[in-house]
Design a protein around this motif. Structure first.
Motif, PDB file in Angstrom:
ATOM      1  N   GLU A 136     -11.596   2.749   4.789  1.00 24.45           N
ATOM      2  CA  GLU A 136     -12.460   4.536   4.967  1.00 24.45           C
ATOM      3  C   GLU A 136     -12.715   4.007   6.226  1.00 24.45           C
ATOM      4  O   GLU A 136     -13.292   3.226   6.975  1.00 24.45           O
ATOM      5  CB  GLU A 136     -13.093   4.464   4.296  1.00 24.45           C
ATOM      6  CG  GLU A 136     -14.096   5.270   4.539  1.00 24.45           C
ATOM      7  CD  GLU A 136     -13.276   6.625   5.042  1.00 24.45           C
ATOM      8  OE1 GLU A 136     -13.104   7.303   5.989  1.00 24.45           O
ATOM      9  OE2 GLU A 136     -13.166   6.785   3.570  1.00 24.45           O
ATOM     10  N   GLN A 161      -6.444   4.907   6.660  1.00 28.21           N
ATOM     11  CA  GLN A 161      -6.377   6.022   4.956  1.00 28.21           C
ATOM     12  C   GLN A 161      -4.933   5.435   4.352  1.00 28.21           C
ATOM     13  O   GLN A 161      -5.015   5.374   3.191  1.00 28.21           O
ATOM     14  CB  GLN A 161      -6.498   6.937   5.799  1.00 28.21           C
ATOM     15  CG  GLN A 161      -7.719   7.380   6.501  1.00 28.21           C
ATOM     16  CD  GLN A 161      -7.914   8.477   6.474  1.00 28.21           C
ATOM     17  OE1 GLN A 161      -7.255   9.496   7.350  1.00 28.21           O
ATOM     18  NE2 GLN A 161      -9.551   9.400   6.333  1.00 28.21           N
ATOM     19  N   TYR A 162      -4.609   5.449   5.463  1.00 26.46           N
ATOM     20  CA  TYR A 162      -2.744   4.861   4.671  1.00 26.46           C
ATOM     21  C   TYR A 162      -2.591   3.956   4.279  1.00 26.46           C
ATOM     22  O   TYR A 162      -2.061   3.174   3.087  1.00 26.46           O
ATOM     23  CB  TYR A 162      -1.803   4.965   5.126  1.00 26.46           C
ATOM     24  CG  TYR A 162      -1.198   6.216   5.639  1.00 26.46           C
ATOM     25  CD1 TYR A 162      -0.116   7.458   4.725  1.00 26.46           C
ATOM     26  CD2 TYR A 162      -0.705   7.003   6.884  1.00 26.46           C
ATOM     27  CE1 TYR A 162       0.140   8.572   4.561  1.00 26.46           C
ATOM     28  CE2 TYR A 162      -0.904   8.805   7.391  1.00 26.46           C
ATOM     29  CZ  TYR A 162       0.478   8.921   5.638  1.00 26.46           C
ATOM     30  OH  TYR A 162       0.428  10.397   6.096  1.00 26.46           O
ATOM     31  N   LYS A 170      -5.473   2.011   2.757  1.00 29.91           N
ATOM     32  CA  LYS A 170      -6.815   2.309   1.949  1.00 29.91           C
ATOM     33  C   LYS A 170      -7.535   1.334   2.313  1.00 29.91           C
ATOM     34  O   LYS A 170      -8.759   1.280   1.754  1.00 29.91           O
ATOM     35  CB  LYS A 170      -6.525   2.410   0.257  1.00 29.91           C
ATOM     36  CG  LYS A 170      -4.319   1.707  -0.537  1.00 29.91           C
ATOM     37  CD  LYS A 170      -5.052   3.844  -1.122  1.00 29.91           C
ATOM     38  CE  LYS A 170      -3.398   3.356  -1.082  1.00 29.91           C
ATOM     39  NZ  LYS A 170      -2.500   3.794  -0.588  1.00 29.91           N
ATOM     40  N   HIS A 230       0.971  -1.391   0.002  1.00 30.27           N
ATOM     41  CA  HIS A 230      -0.479  -0.157   0.057  1.00 30.27           C
ATOM     42  C   HIS A 230       1.001   1.667  -0.311  1.00 30.27           C
ATOM     43  O   HIS A 230       0.092   2.339   0.053  1.00 30.27           O
ATOM     44  CB  HIS A 230      -0.727  -0.111   1.347  1.00 30.27           C
ATOM     45  CG  HIS A 230      -2.295  -0.749   0.985  1.00 30.27           C
ATOM     46  ND1 HIS A 230      -1.792  -2.467   1.327  1.00 30.27           N
ATOM     47  CD2 HIS A 230      -3.288  -0.592   0.706  1.00 30.27           C
ATOM     48  CE1 HIS A 230      -3.441  -2.963   0.904  1.00 30.27           C
ATOM     49  NE2 HIS A 230      -3.968  -2.448   0.714  1.00 30.27           N
TER      50      HIS A 230
END
Length: 392
Positions: free
Chosen positions: A314, A309-310, A312, A96
């Motif tokens: 929510e 969030q890092y 990906k 990610h």
């Protein structure tokens, strides 16, 4: 015997790291009562023309009686964590493109010996890099607490990412390290009953009767064990996230860094709050909680949201602030349980710290003399629960 097997393991590690004829120095180290299940060693591997290899070893020193009260394979958990789980977490971070400064910082793993009565794990020696443990007799301060929960949030976010991205693999891993509550129930009941007696023996008279009633009717062991049941949104938690199991240092620019260690108690929980509350109630005093409790709770959620969030994910979908706040109300009694169960050991004087090498079983933890700091810290927690209206 433990020292002999340790040296053999170090020789193998040295060979794997291209040391042909090394000089190996093994030194025992003391934790001043902060660790009672392991013998700890620092190791230096030296050879002319090569950079020294600085290692840290933890050798399990638990007697047969206590082993018989624990599930088979429990001592192999930490090896599984380093060899499988934490490597998986690194892969997830790389996949990610998580920035290096936002990744979970963990010690480098070098090897292990899984043989019964010789169980050993070898990691890099963080001490030579300036890392140290926090003074367990001092309450955490804001800077240390904030950095510690930032690391905790990254750890939990990676668990959630593992669960979301690899659900079947995650489920299998959870099954492999699942908490066997039936095997512990009898021992835990005995320990908890004794811990309640210890708590009431130092409780201020104005609170004693109401606290005793609350513990008899609201905070029994059956209630506590529900926190370890496989939940709807399972999270892998550290299980012993307290200052004695964290290493920290200040860098040249004054930045504080915190690295979690000691993953042998990792377990699946219904909420990451079990770790967060454990950290708060084993590491802080009443003054800190009056000033920073809600701020630290909010800071943790902000950091968890950022870490998700890092990866990906929510936060509002995965673990909304509303759900988090609901969980906090549900899990807050767990903090009182943790204080009752852990503070006698967290605050024990060095000379009175229990040893798991002798002949006794888990009762050694209830027979140990409590330290001079214990009444103040325990009553501080009790004051919180009356002030918050949880005990009336």
């Amino acid at each position: 015997m433990a020292t002999e097997s340790l040296r053999k393991l170090i020789e193998d590690i040295a060979k794997e790291n291209k040391y042909g004829n090394p000089d190996i120095i093994v030194k025992p180290m003391s934790t001043d009562g902060a660790n009672y299940s392991s013998a700890l060693f620092t190791i230096t591997v030296s050879e002319s023309g090569k950079e020294d290899l600085h290692l840290f070893a933890k050798v399990i020193i638990i007697n047969e009686t206590i082993r018989s009260q624990m599930p088979a394979g429990v001592f192999d958990v930490e090896r599984i964590i380093y060899v499988n789980l934490l490597r998986k977490y690194k892969d997830i971070e790389i996949a990610h493109d998580v920035p290096l400064t936002k990744r979970l910082n963990i010690p480098k793993y070098y090897g292990c010996n899984p043989k019964i009565f010789e169980e050993t794990i070898v990691l890099e020696n963080l001490g030579v890099k300036g890392y140290t443990t926090y003074d367990r007799f001092k309450s955490i301060d804001w800077d240390y607490a904030a950095k510690s929960v930032e690391s905790l949030a990254k750890f939990h976010a990676l668990s959630i990412a593992y669960r979301e991205n690899y659900p079947e693999e995650f489920k299998q891993f959870v099954n492999n390290i699942k908490f066997q509550k039936d095997m512990y129930a009898g021992v835990l009941q005995q320990l908890y009953e004794q811990r309640i007696k210890t708590t009431l023996s130092v409780t201020n008279e104005k609170h004693k009767d109401k606290l005793q009633k609350y513990l008899e009717t609201q905070l029994n062991l059956e209630t506590i064990l529900k926190f370890s049941e496989t939940p709807e949104r399972p999270v892998l938690c550290h299980g012993d996230y307290r200052p004695s199991n964290l290493m920290h240092r200040y860098t040249e620019d004054g930045t504080l860094e915190v690295i979690p260690v000691d993953f042998q108690t990792i377990q699946c929980s219904a909420s990451p709050l079990t770790d967060l509350l454990y950290f708060i109630f084993t590491g802080s005093d009443e003054k800190f909680r009056r000033e920073h409790f809600q701020d630290l709770i909010d800071h943790y959620y902000q950091e968890l949201s950022s870490a998700l969030q890092y990866l990906k994910l929510e936060p509002d979908v995965i673990y909304s602030k509303k759900t988090f706040e609901h969980d906090l109300k549900e899990f807050l009694p767990f903090g009182l349980f943790i204080a009752i169960f852990s503070l006698p050991i967290v605050t024990v004087e060095v000379d009175d710290a229990p040893s798991m090498q002798g002949d006794g079983g888990f009762e050694i933890f209830t027979s140990a003399k409590t330290g001079s700091l214990y009444p103040e810290r325990m009553n501080g927690v009790i004051n919180d629960y009356f002030r918050w209206g949880i005990i009336e």
